[in-house]
Design an enzyme around this catalytic site. Structure first.
Site, short mmCIF file in Angstrom:
data_model
loop_
_atom_site.label_atom_id
_atom_site.label_comp_id
_atom_site.label_asym_id
_atom_site.label_seq_id
_atom_site.Cartn_x
_atom_site.Cartn_y
_atom_site.Cartn_z
N ASP A 86 39.18 61.27 26.65
CA ASP A 86 38.84 59.89 26.32
C ASP A 86 40.15 59.12 26.24
O ASP A 86 40.97 59.38 25.34
CB ASP A 86 38.10 59.88 24.96
CG ASP A 86 37.69 58.48 24.53
OD1 ASP A 86 38.24 57.50 25.07
OD2 ASP A 86 36.84 58.39 23.63
N SER A 106 41.73 44.14 38.79
CA SER A 106 40.49 43.41 39.13
C SER A 106 40.91 42.00 39.51
O SER A 106 41.96 41.52 39.08
CB SER A 106 39.58 43.38 37.92
OG SER A 106 38.56 42.42 38.08
N TYR A 163 36.83 41.11 29.03
CA TYR A 163 37.27 41.87 30.21
C TYR A 163 38.39 41.16 30.99
O TYR A 163 39.42 41.80 31.29
CB TYR A 163 36.07 42.17 31.11
CG TYR A 163 36.38 42.94 32.38
CD1 TYR A 163 36.49 44.33 32.37
CD2 TYR A 163 36.56 42.28 33.59
CE1 TYR A 163 36.75 45.04 33.53
CE2 TYR A 163 36.82 42.98 34.76
CZ TYR A 163 36.92 44.35 34.73
OH TYR A 163 37.19 45.05 35.88
N LYS A 197 42.19 42.63 31.75
CA LYS A 197 42.76 42.85 33.09
C LYS A 197 43.99 41.96 33.34
O LYS A 197 44.90 42.35 34.08
CB LYS A 197 41.68 42.65 34.16
CG LYS A 197 40.60 43.75 34.15
CD LYS A 197 41.20 45.14 34.43
CE LYS A 197 40.15 46.20 34.69
NZ LYS A 197 40.72 47.53 34.98
N1 NAP Z 1 33.50 48.27 40.81
C1 NAP Z 1 34.02 47.08 40.93
O1 NAP Z 1 33.47 46.19 41.60
C2 NAP Z 1 35.35 46.76 40.28
C3 NAP Z 1 35.88 45.50 40.49
C4 NAP Z 1 37.10 45.21 39.91
C5 NAP Z 1 37.76 46.14 39.16
N2 NAP Z 1 37.21 47.36 38.95
C6 NAP Z 1 37.96 48.31 38.12
O2 NAP Z 1 37.98 49.55 38.77
C7 NAP Z 1 37.97 50.61 37.80
C8 NAP Z 1 36.82 51.56 38.09
O3 NAP Z 1 35.64 50.83 38.13
P1 NAP Z 1 34.25 51.45 38.64
O4 NAP Z 1 33.41 50.32 39.09
O5 NAP Z 1 34.52 52.58 39.55
O6 NAP Z 1 33.67 51.93 37.23
P2 NAP Z 1 32.55 52.97 36.82
O7 NAP Z 1 31.81 53.51 37.99
O8 NAP Z 1 31.80 52.34 35.71
O9 NAP Z 1 33.46 54.15 36.25
C9 NAP Z 1 34.26 53.94 35.14
C10 NAP Z 1 34.99 55.24 34.87
O10 NAP Z 1 35.80 55.04 33.72
C11 NAP Z 1 35.57 56.11 32.85
N3 NAP Z 1 35.80 55.71 31.47
C12 NAP Z 1 35.27 54.70 30.77
N4 NAP Z 1 35.70 54.72 29.51
C13 NAP Z 1 36.53 55.79 29.41
C14 NAP Z 1 37.28 56.36 28.36
N5 NAP Z 1 37.29 55.83 27.13
N6 NAP Z 1 38.03 57.45 28.63
C15 NAP Z 1 38.04 58.00 29.86
N7 NAP Z 1 37.35 57.51 30.90
C16 NAP Z 1 36.61 56.42 30.66
C17 NAP Z 1 34.13 56.55 33.08
O11 NAP Z 1 33.98 57.92 32.75
P3 NAP Z 1 33.25 58.50 31.45
O12 NAP Z 1 32.20 57.52 31.05
O13 NAP Z 1 32.72 59.81 31.92
O14 NAP Z 1 34.34 58.65 30.44
C18 NAP Z 1 34.03 56.38 34.58
O15 NAP Z 1 34.49 57.54 35.24
C19 NAP Z 1 37.88 49.93 36.43
O16 NAP Z 1 39.17 49.82 35.87
C20 NAP Z 1 37.32 48.57 36.76
O17 NAP Z 1 37.69 47.60 35.81
C21 NAP Z 1 36.01 47.68 39.49
#
Ligand code: NAP
Length: 177
Positions: A64, A145, A162, A166
């Site tokens: 975590d 992001s 959020y 970021k």
């Molecule tokens: N998807 C998009 O469109 C998008 C756009 C802009 C930026 N981002 C950024 O890209 C990154 C990944 O996004 P995603 O869309 O792939 O997210 P996601 O599918 O929701 O995955 C988030 C990941 O973060 C982990 N996580 C959350 N809290 C945690 C904690 N306290 N300790 C360890 N791991 C933790 C979750 O794992 P567990 O729950 O198993 O711990 C999961 O593996 C993020 O930083 C997000 O802000 C995404």
């Protein structure tokens, strides 16, 4: 990618989405990957999704990132078992719909700050320390992001703290640089 062959990468937030995809790509490109997240069963499933010959190159570690001791323990394991980290992908992040002025939202606001900011602070520090000790010219990549560069106005979807978290990643990245 030649310089990274058999070198170790740590990916935070590896149990879904971007982090899981990055783990698979890094393993297929020849790196050994420590995949960090809270949901260990999803990390194990990610490992099982790899071709058999590559499974030994992905190491699920329950971590975590909001818990400093967890992060330190994960980096220590990588130091001891994989010879130190060469690449860190700070990817773990959380976003939920909400308004900053919603009642009783402290727990959520803290979760965003602790994950999106403090998780990066702990992991980057530990990576830097081990890279420095082992004289490794490593790479640290922060997954940010568009909300780290301006505050998006999306009708019907409020991003609460959020974008601020970021924007902190943007400032931290420049500060580390
Ligand atoms: N998807 C998009 O469109 C998008 C756009 C802009 C930026 N981002 C950024 O890209 C990154 C990944 O996004 P995603 O869309 O792939 O997210 P996601 O599918 O929701 O995955 C988030 C990941 O973060 C982990 N996580 C959350 N809290 C945690 C904690 N306290 N300790 C360890 N791991 C933790 C979750 O794992 P567990 O729950 O198993 O711990 C999961 O593996 C993020 O930083 C997000 O802000 C995404």
């Amino acid at each position: 990618m030649e310089r990274w062959q058999n070198k170790a990468a740590i990916v935070t937030g590896a149990s879904s989405g971007i982090g899981a995809a990055v783990c698979i790509d890094l393993v297929k490109a020849g790196m050994t990957v420590a995949a960090l997240a809270r949901r260990e069963e999803r990390l194990n499933a990610l490992k099982d999704s790899l071709p058999k010959a590559l499974r030994g190159n992905l190491h699920p570690i329950r971590c975590d990132v909001t818990q400093e001791a967890d992060v330190i323990r994960a980096f220590r394991w990588v130091d001891e078992h994989l010879g130190g980290v060469h690449v860190l992908i700070n990817n773990a992040g959380v976003l939920r719909e909400g308004n900053m002025t919603d009642a009783n939202n402290t727990e959520y606001i803290r979760a965003v700050i602790d994950t999106n900011i403090m998780g990066v602070v702990y992991a980057t520090r530990e990576a830097f320390q081990t890279m420095k000790t082992k004289d490794v010219a490593g790479h640290i990549i922060n997954i940010n992001s568009i909300a780290g560069h301006y505050v998006p106005i999306i009708p019907g979807f409020l991003m609460s703290i959020y974008p601020a978290s970021k924007h902190a990643v943007t400032a931290m990245t420049e500060t580390y640089r």
